[in-house]
Write an enzyme that holds these catalytic residues in place. Structure first.
Site, PDB file in Angstrom:
ATOM      1  N   CYS A  15       0.855  -1.184   0.000  1.00 19.99           N
ATOM      2  CA  CYS A  15       0.000   0.000   0.000  1.00 19.99           C
ATOM      3  C   CYS A  15       0.892   1.236   0.000  1.00 19.99           C
ATOM      4  O   CYS A  15       1.788   1.371   0.844  1.00 19.99           O
ATOM      5  CB  CYS A  15      -0.895   0.009   1.234  1.00 19.99           C
ATOM      6  SG  CYS A  15      -1.877   1.517   1.385  1.00 19.99           S
ATOM      7  N   CYS A  21      -0.005   5.989   7.101  1.00 19.86           N
ATOM      8  CA  CYS A  21      -1.380   5.717   7.532  1.00 19.86           C
ATOM      9  C   CYS A  21      -1.393   4.724   8.680  1.00 19.86           C
ATOM     10  O   CYS A  21      -0.701   3.702   8.648  1.00 19.86           O
ATOM     11  CB  CYS A  21      -2.199   5.174   6.356  1.00 19.86           C
ATOM     12  SG  CYS A  21      -3.897   4.721   6.815  1.00 19.86           S
ATOM     13  N   CYS A  24      -3.802   0.181   8.912  1.00 24.84           N
ATOM     14  CA  CYS A  24      -3.465  -1.236   8.796  1.00 24.84           C
ATOM     15  C   CYS A  24      -2.248  -1.588   9.658  1.00 24.84           C
ATOM     16  O   CYS A  24      -1.254  -0.867   9.643  1.00 24.84           O
ATOM     17  CB  CYS A  24      -3.173  -1.616   7.348  1.00 24.84           C
ATOM     18  SG  CYS A  24      -4.632  -1.591   6.289  1.00 24.84           S
ATOM     19  N   CYS A 106      -6.288   3.341  -0.875  1.00 27.65           N
ATOM     20  CA  CYS A 106      -6.552   2.414   0.222  1.00 27.65           C
ATOM     21  C   CYS A 106      -7.025   1.068  -0.310  1.00 27.65           C
ATOM     22  O   CYS A 106      -7.911   0.998  -1.172  1.00 27.65           O
ATOM     23  CB  CYS A 106      -7.609   2.999   1.158  1.00 27.65           C
ATOM     24  SG  CYS A 106      -8.085   1.888   2.502  1.00 27.65           S
ATOM     25  N   GLN A 232     -22.606  -4.162  10.310  1.00 27.83           N
ATOM     26  CA  GLN A 232     -21.325  -4.854  10.239  1.00 27.83           C
ATOM     27  C   GLN A 232     -20.506  -4.384   9.038  1.00 27.83           C
ATOM     28  O   GLN A 232     -21.026  -4.257   7.932  1.00 27.83           O
ATOM     29  CB  GLN A 232     -21.544  -6.358  10.165  1.00 27.83           C
ATOM     30  CG  GLN A 232     -21.890  -6.991  11.498  1.00 27.83           C
ATOM     31  CD  GLN A 232     -20.721  -7.016  12.468  1.00 27.83           C
ATOM     32  OE1 GLN A 232     -19.556  -6.906  12.082  1.00 27.83           O
ATOM     33  NE2 GLN A 232     -21.016  -7.152  13.742  1.00 27.83           N
ATOM     34  N   GLU A 282     -31.180  -2.671  22.990  1.00 29.04           N
ATOM     35  CA  GLU A 282     -30.080  -1.875  22.450  1.00 29.04           C
ATOM     36  C   GLU A 282     -30.167  -0.450  23.000  1.00 29.04           C
ATOM     37  O   GLU A 282     -31.257   0.128  23.090  1.00 29.04           O
ATOM     38  CB  GLU A 282     -30.146  -1.859  20.923  1.00 29.04           C
ATOM     39  CG  GLU A 282     -29.251  -0.844  20.228  1.00 29.04           C
ATOM     40  CD  GLU A 282     -27.768  -1.043  20.525  1.00 29.04           C
ATOM     41  OE1 GLU A 282     -27.083  -0.033  20.773  1.00 29.04           O
ATOM     42  OE2 GLU A 282     -27.311  -2.190  20.513  1.00 29.04           O
ATOM     43  N   ASP A 327     -24.132  -9.563  22.407  1.00 31.67           N
ATOM     44  CA  ASP A 327     -23.173  -9.069  21.412  1.00 31.67           C
ATOM     45  C   ASP A 327     -22.758  -7.658  21.821  1.00 31.67           C
ATOM     46  O   ASP A 327     -23.109  -6.675  21.163  1.00 31.67           O
ATOM     47  CB  ASP A 327     -23.818  -9.074  20.023  1.00 31.67           C
ATOM     48  CG  ASP A 327     -22.834  -8.731  18.908  1.00 31.67           C
ATOM     49  OD1 ASP A 327     -21.634  -8.553  19.204  1.00 31.67           O
ATOM     50  OD2 ASP A 327     -23.265  -8.631  17.742  1.00 31.67           O
ATOM     51  N   CYS A 354     -16.539  -8.719  19.864  1.00 33.57           N
ATOM     52  CA  CYS A 354     -15.633  -8.041  18.940  1.00 33.57           C
ATOM     53  C   CYS A 354     -14.319  -7.682  19.630  1.00 33.57           C
ATOM     54  O   CYS A 354     -13.508  -6.947  19.075  1.00 33.57           O
ATOM     55  CB  CYS A 354     -16.287  -6.784  18.364  1.00 33.57           C
ATOM     56  SG  CYS A 354     -16.752  -5.554  19.607  1.00 33.57           S
TER      57      CYS A 354
END
Length: 397
Positions: A15, A21, A24, A106, A232, A282, A327, A354
């Site tokens: 990249c 950046c 990543c 990107c 997502q 939620e 979740d 997550c």
């Protein structure tokens, strides 16, 4: 309608933005090594937190749709790379919060995102617009948000500005609509944000063209995704995770299921196709509104969605579930929320996470309350980054 992958895996950073950046972490790392390192890091948290590990760890799930061009949303920031330099549009520089790197090549997004970014930056420079200065709180341009329906090929574009000066909306829209893109623009928005916080705070939203949402499909269900609703980021990977998670439950027939921290109700609706009734809880009211609308669109009348803090909602809800699915956000669940969930004494709890670190912390509390983790699996839904998703099935001892 996925655009052709234009990057290949090799042993060196490929990249052009990788030097600056901060998006990543694993540029230049062969993918099998990425998976091994991420799995080792995630499982290391259980040792670090002295937490019980699942009796069975399944093999880590690689990214289902590949490691490039998988993101369906990007939030770019206007700024400059050096103080007083030319206008940039992209991501924060590594270790430098005030510096912004233009990321028009990107790899994590489709070609359309890159073309829209390039056009928006060129348009802004040609018009002489100034970035919003986070220190002195002056300037016009703040963010560009692009969202994409992977399965529908729909694009939603949202430019975020202050109200401090004029913005040529008509010319901006005309330029966007003239771009040669692989997918189709269905909506162009302008969000007004004069809040001094460095975050997208939608004080008001104006539809410049088209509509204020895009459509997506997961597991045969339709989802209407609005400008600021959570969805997502990697649709195909999320679909695999959700289907695996629901598949862990032996029998949903006739059961009342609580889906806690349900977001826009994706898992809730997958559960509702087999369960008797699903209650989704939620905190974010906009997400709950989307969940209700999507369930109605999918003709699922056995879903109920409640907006509010999970612990407070459960305190006032007097039906007892047969199964609980959680979740939570990256911070995990509070101790009192875990205690409340365990107080129902359900035979199974399905934990979708997550953040492996907070999963490990919560599992230690569940163990103390009489629950043991039977099965766990990690999912690399975010290649090149350090993030992982996971599922864990807990059983009452």
């Amino acid at each position: 309608m996925t655009s052709k992958q234009s990057f290949n895996i090799n042993s060196k950073p490929i990249c052009p933005h990788s030097e600056f950046c901060g998006g990543c972490k694993y540029q230049g790392v062969e993918y099998t090594k990425q998976l091994a390192e991420k799995e080792s890091t995630a499982r290391g948290y259980f040792v670090e937190k002295d937490s019980p590990e699942p009796a069975k760890w399944d093999e880590i799930q690689p990214a289902k749709s590949g490691i490039y061009e998988y993101r369906n949303k990007m939030e770019f920031t206007f700024g400059d790379l050096v103080k007083g330099g030319e206008l940039t549009l992209g991501m924060h520089k590594k270790g430098h919060f005030m510096s912004i790197v233009t990321v028009d090549e990107c790899q994590l997004v489709s070609r359309d995102f890159r073309e829209i970014l390039k056009y928006t930056l060129e348009f802004a420079k040609a018009m002489g617009y100034e970035k919003y200065n986070k220190k002195i709180h002056t300037g016009l341009l703040r963010n560009l948000i692009v969202r994409r329906g992977i399965r529908t090929g729909e694009l939603l574009i949202n430019i975020v500005t202050s109200t401090q000066s004029e913005f040529n909306e008509e010319e901006f829209v005309e330029g966007l609509l003239s771009l040669e893109l692989d997918d189709k623009i269905v909506g162009i928005l302008r969000t007004f944000n004069d809040n001094i916080a460095d975050a997208v705070n939608p004080e008001s939203v104006k539809v410049l063209w088209g509509r204020d949402y895009y459509m997506e499909k997961i597991s045969g269900l339709d989802f209407k995704v609005s400008a600021f609703s959570f969805f997502q980021t990697n649709v195909e990977a999320a679909e695999k995770l959700y289907e695996d998670a629901v598949g862990l439950i032996n029998d949903l027939g006739g059961k009342l299921v609580f889906d806690l921290y349900c977001g826009t109700g994706t898992i809730s609706q997958l559960l509702a196709r087999k369960a008797d009734h699903v209650v989704g809880v939620e905190l974010v009211e906009e997400a709950v509104a989307s969940a209700r609308e999507n369930a109605e669109m999918n003709r699922l009348d056995n879903c109920e969605f409640i907006a509010g803090d999970v612990y407070k909602v459960l305190e006032g809800y007097h039906k007892k579930p047969d199964l609980i699915v959680v979740d939570p956000p990256r911070m995990g669940m509070s101790e009192k929320a875990v205690d409340k969930i365990m107080s129902y004494g359900v035979p199974q709890i399905l934990y979708v996470s997550c953040n492996p670190k907070t999963l490990a912390i919560n599992l230690k509390q569940f163990e103390a309350g009489g629950y043991e983790p039977l099965y766990g699996k990690l999912y690399d839904n975010f290649p090149m980054t350090g993030h992982l998703e996971s599922i864990c099935l807990l059983s009452r001892k």
